[in-house]
Design a protein around this motif. Structure first.
Motif, PDB file in Angstrom:
ATOM      1  N   CYS A 114       0.862  -1.183   0.000  1.00 30.99           N
ATOM      2  CA  CYS A 114       0.000   0.000   0.000  1.00 30.99           C
ATOM      3  C   CYS A 114       0.900   1.237   0.000  1.00 30.99           C
ATOM      4  O   CYS A 114       1.871   1.303   0.737  1.00 30.99           O
ATOM      5  CB  CYS A 114      -0.879  -0.036   1.239  1.00 30.99           C
ATOM      6  SG  CYS A 114      -1.662   1.509   1.629  1.00 30.99           S
ATOM      7  N   LEU A 116       0.417   4.078   1.112  1.00 38.97           N
ATOM      8  CA  LEU A 116       0.329   4.918   2.305  1.00 38.97           C
ATOM      9  C   LEU A 116       1.044   4.308   3.496  1.00 38.97           C
ATOM     10  O   LEU A 116       1.705   4.995   4.259  1.00 38.97           O
ATOM     11  CB  LEU A 116      -1.143   5.160   2.666  1.00 38.97           C
ATOM     12  CG  LEU A 116      -1.957   6.021   1.694  1.00 38.97           C
ATOM     13  CD1 LEU A 116      -3.416   6.022   2.108  1.00 38.97           C
ATOM     14  CD2 LEU A 116      -1.426   7.434   1.662  1.00 38.97           C
ATOM     15  N   CYS A 117       0.872   2.996   3.696  1.00 39.67           N
ATOM     16  CA  CYS A 117       1.386   2.417   4.933  1.00 39.67           C
ATOM     17  C   CYS A 117       2.303   1.214   4.707  1.00 39.67           C
ATOM     18  O   CYS A 117       2.754   0.594   5.667  1.00 39.67           O
ATOM     19  CB  CYS A 117       0.219   2.001   5.830  1.00 39.67           C
ATOM     20  SG  CYS A 117      -0.698   0.621   5.185  1.00 39.67           S
ATOM     21  N   HIS A 125      -7.959  -3.811   2.052  1.00 43.14           N
ATOM     22  CA  HIS A 125      -7.090  -2.869   2.757  1.00 43.14           C
ATOM     23  C   HIS A 125      -7.325  -1.437   2.254  1.00 43.14           C
ATOM     24  O   HIS A 125      -7.498  -0.511   3.037  1.00 43.14           O
ATOM     25  CB  HIS A 125      -5.630  -3.265   2.548  1.00 43.14           C
ATOM     26  CG  HIS A 125      -4.664  -2.339   3.195  1.00 43.14           C
ATOM     27  ND1 HIS A 125      -4.271  -2.468   4.505  1.00 43.14           N
ATOM     28  CD2 HIS A 125      -4.036  -1.235   2.727  1.00 43.14           C
ATOM     29  CE1 HIS A 125      -3.439  -1.495   4.802  1.00 43.14           C
ATOM     30  NE2 HIS A 125      -3.271  -0.725   3.744  1.00 43.14           N
ATOM     31  N   CYS A 130      -7.067   0.538   5.785  1.00 45.94           N
ATOM     32  CA  CYS A 130      -5.713   1.094   5.822  1.00 45.94           C
ATOM     33  C   CYS A 130      -5.636   2.062   7.007  1.00 45.94           C
ATOM     34  O   CYS A 130      -6.400   3.024   7.068  1.00 45.94           O
ATOM     35  CB  CYS A 130      -5.419   1.835   4.527  1.00 45.94           C
ATOM     36  SG  CYS A 130      -3.806   2.621   4.552  1.00 45.94           S
TER      37      CYS A 130
END
Ligand SMILES: [Zn+2]
Length: 246
Positions: A114, A116-117, A125, A130
């Motif tokens: 991902c 973002l993370c 997710h 997320c």
């Protein structure tokens, strides 16, 4: 169909024999007979389709949505919607959206992380869990849309509620050997038990929990209070991933 006639009408559940009479194939004539054959063929095709869907882990995810409401898309809705909305709806149900895991699977990307993370970016997710997107409030809009619809329904129900004053009932004792009488709850549910309902919703400006009831910084999504009847109703809304509905 002929085999079904031989087997006869089997009982289902706790209902007594013959509670659900079914039309018999050997006694049906003309149109009714044709309809029965068509229904049987349809059921068989549907069964085949289901078996195929259950076997496909990814595209058949909807077969695991135990408590999800069916979303029936009508033709008139279909041609009013934006094409990309329909595309998104269908692709999300069958998990063929370009999520990081799908991109990796299709050979279009080198990583399934991902952005973002850095956790595994499955569709679930990205759309629902997320942690970074959650803390940034990216799921907030969807949550608030549902809450708004819910608040509309509750406020209409409060306006339309028919309050009937029922004197407080005393405890009725039952003599040994006698049957207890069923108490009747007021018709129409909780909202009919008072007429001074006040509705507060955590939309727009932050909801503040009524201080004369309890001093707290916690805030539910909806608070419905009635001072006269001393009742508080708290509503906490979660918009979950379909698999976690239960
Ligand atoms: Zn993430």
């Amino acid at each position: 169909m002929q085999h079904n006639v031989l087997v006869g009408n089997s009982a289902v559940g706790r209902a007594g024999l013959g509670s659900f009479p079914k039309p018999r194939y050997d006694k049906a004539r003309g149109r009714e007979k044709r309809q029965m054959v068509q229904d049987e063929v349809r059921a068989e095709v549907e069964e085949d389709r289901r078996i195929k869907m259950v076997a496909m882990y990814q595209q058949g995810a909807w077969t695991r949505w135990e408590h999800a409401e069916q979303c029936k898309v009508t033709w008139s809705e279909l041609w009013r919607r934006e094409p990309q909305h329909i595309k998104f709806l269908i692709q999300s149900v069958y998990d063929v959206l370009p999520s990081p895991t799908n991109l990796l699977c299709w050979g279009l990307s080198d990583t399934a992380a991902c952005q973002l993370c850095n956790k595994r970016g499955t569709l679930e997710h990205i759309l629902s869990c997320c942690p970074k997107a959650l803390s940034e409030g990216r799921y907030r809009w969807r949550h608030d849309q549902v809450l708004r619809a819910l608040a509309d329904i509750v406020s209409t129900a409060i306006i339309n509620c028919k309050y009937q004053h029922t004197p407080k009932k005393s405890i009725t004792f039952v003599r040994a050997g006698e049957m207890a009488q069923q108490r009747q709850s007021p018709p129409g549910g909780l909202l009919n038990t008072a007429q001074d309902w006040k509705l507060q919703v955590d939309l727009g400006r932050q909801l503040k929990f009524p201080e004369y009831i309890l001093s707290t910084s916690l805030r539910p999504d909806m608070v419905i209070t009635s001072d006269a009847s001393k009742q508080v109703v708290l509503v906490e809304l979660t918009v979950p991933w379909e698999d976690r509905m239960e």
